[in-house]
Write a protein that holds these residues in place. Structure first.
Motif, PDB file in Angstrom:
ATOM      1  N   ALA A 330       0.837  -1.206   0.000  1.00 31.82           N
ATOM      2  CA  ALA A 330       0.000   0.000   0.000  1.00 31.82           C
ATOM      3  C   ALA A 330       0.870   1.254   0.000  1.00 31.82           C
ATOM      4  O   ALA A 330       0.543   2.259  -0.656  1.00 31.82           O
ATOM      5  N   THR A 331       1.978   1.194   0.714  1.00 30.84           N
ATOM      6  CA  THR A 331       2.911   2.320   0.741  1.00 30.84           C
ATOM      7  C   THR A 331       3.494   2.555  -0.642  1.00 30.84           C
ATOM      8  O   THR A 331       3.533   3.688  -1.141  1.00 30.84           O
ATOM      9  N   ARG A 332       3.943   1.473  -1.270  1.00 32.76           N
ATOM     10  CA  ARG A 332       4.494   1.580  -2.623  1.00 32.76           C
ATOM     11  C   ARG A 332       3.450   2.124  -3.594  1.00 32.76           C
ATOM     12  O   ARG A 332       3.728   3.012  -4.408  1.00 32.76           O
ATOM     13  N   ALA A 333       2.216   1.613  -3.487  1.00 28.91           N
ATOM     14  CA  ALA A 333       1.144   2.053  -4.386  1.00 28.91           C
ATOM     15  C   ALA A 333       0.821   3.533  -4.187  1.00 28.91           C
ATOM     16  O   ALA A 333       0.519   4.253  -5.153  1.00 28.91           O
ATOM     17  N   PHE A 334       0.884   4.004  -2.942  1.00 34.23           N
ATOM     18  CA  PHE A 334       0.619   5.422  -2.677  1.00 34.23           C
ATOM     19  C   PHE A 334       1.674   6.298  -3.335  1.00 34.23           C
ATOM     20  O   PHE A 334       1.350   7.313  -3.975  1.00 34.23           O
ATOM     21  N   PHE A 335       2.927   5.933  -3.197  1.00 35.20           N
ATOM     22  CA  PHE A 335       3.981   6.719  -3.842  1.00 35.20           C
ATOM     23  C   PHE A 335       3.792   6.740  -5.362  1.00 35.20           C
ATOM     24  O   PHE A 335       3.925   7.790  -5.995  1.00 35.20           O
TER      25      PHE A 335
END
Length: 388
Positions: A330-335
């Protein structure tokens, strides 16, 4: 919770038209040096507003401070400030200008070679006994430099990017007017959100010490960035979203969420070397390194990663490992959603320079990073390899 001493002396003037308030914060007889970056403050009216607020004070200007401010450029400003007997400096711009200004005001009073402030790490900064007073008019929320005493400076001729901290380098005041950010390009908006996000995780994603207030504040900052980051990309003149992003970025690194808790900063240290070697924006390197580092340290950060998954991303289903993986994803997708690629290959960088990056980490003493001091050069190498 650990013992802590918290000193946050910077006065904040927040909101629309607050630039006018600097008239009451700077002595009427001051000789003022305005520092700035590429000149956007001339086009968007900010410099005009600042000059108007300064009134009849004697004012000098120094522009051209780079993203990742360069030592050679800053020393030119030091020479100008000394020659003109400047006794107050006003940083007008983003975090790089504020960082550069901290070096300028310290170097103007420094007894010795100013490069030692950086090159001698902590001992050099300890020799800072005073600094020229300065304030900040912020136009790019990202680094939190407007309300802290740290700075990161580059020296391009030697490929170095180093930080320093001194209690003499707190800004006297900081003007945060969200309207000044309306004209920011998407890339700078993205960088600001990512930078603030990673500043927060560096202080939050470590291990529990029952610091409930700091944890809840950090989680609120992260949720605000997740909610309003895409809004400011979609509508640059959304005042409320811009205001929330601006204050979130300041709160991410003004000392409050880091008080009494363990801190990491490995993502930043590794990222600095990528910037120094390849010229990527600071925030771009953070978006690349953080997901890989979290995955590599998932066992050491397990409890806080599970808390992060539940409280920030509302991930409650599945095994512990599945929830941790989902939170990192989710962190990667947000970036990526914010327009910040999370792989070195997205910038045309393969793994061939990893050895050189690791060697620079070693040269700068970054051999035991992280909240446990157990991120060795070999661990950093693996993080970089996973980020290709």
């Amino acid at each position: 919770m650990f013992n802590f001493n918290l000193h946050a002396p910077t006065k904040v003037l927040f909101g629309k038209d607050q630039i006018a308030g600097i008239a009451a914060e700077i002595p009427a007889n001051a000789r003022v040096l305005i520092t700035y970056g590429g000149g956007s403050i001339k086009r968007n009216g900010v410099l005009e507003a600042v000059r108007k607020a300064l009134g009849d004070r004697v004012v000098f200007e120094f522009g051209g401070i780079e993203t990742n401010p360069d030592y050679a450029t800053l020393m030119q400003a030091v020479e100008l400030g000394l020659a003109e007997k400047v006794d107050f400096v006003l940083s007008v711009g983003g975090g790089s200008v504020a960082d550069g200004t901290k070096f300028i005001v310290a170097a103007m009073h420094y007894d010795g070679d100013a490069w030692d402030i950086l090159a001698k790490r902590g001992t050099g900064a300890q020799k800072i006994k005073s600094a020229v007073p300065f304030g900040v008019v912020l136009t790019l929320p990202a680094t939190g430099s407007e309300m802290n005493a740290g700075a990161v400076i580059s020296r391009r001729e030697t490929g170095d990017k180093l930080d320093f901290h001194s209690p003499h380098c707190f800004p006297r005041f900081a003007v945060l007017d969200p309207v000044t950010t309306f004209t920011l390009p998407a890339r700078q908006t993205t960088n600001g959100v990512v930078d603030a996000f990673v500043h927060t995780t560096e202080q939050y994603l470590t291990y529990p010490v029952n610091a409930k207030v700091q944890d809840r504040m950090a989680e609120g900052i992260l949720q605000t960035l997740i909610e309003d980051g895409p809004k400011v990309l979609a509508d640059g003149e959304d005042y409320d979203a811009r205001a929330n992003i601006m204050w979130a970025a300041t709160m991410a690194l003004n000392g409050f969420i880091g008080a009494g808790v363990p801190q990491d900063w490995a993502t930043h240290m590794i990222g600095h070397e990528i910037t120094a070697m390849h010229g990527l924006d600071h925030a771009q390197t953070l978006a690349i390194v953080l997901p890989s580092l979290l995955n590599a340290r998932r066992d050491q950060k397990r409890e806080k990663l599970l808390q992060y998954a539940e409280r920030v991303w509302n991930i409650r289903e599945g095994s512990e490992d599945a929830r941790i993986t989902a939170a990192i994803d989710a962190t990667r997708a947000f970036f990526e959603r914010m327009g910040a690629p999370t792989r070195l290959s997205a910038y045309g960088i393969d793994g061939s320079s990893i050895g050189d990056i690791v060697a620079k980490l070693g040269e700068h003493g970054m051999t035991a990073l992280g909240e446990h001091g157990d991120i060795s050069l070999e661990v950093s190498r693996k993080v970089l390899q996973a980020a290709v």
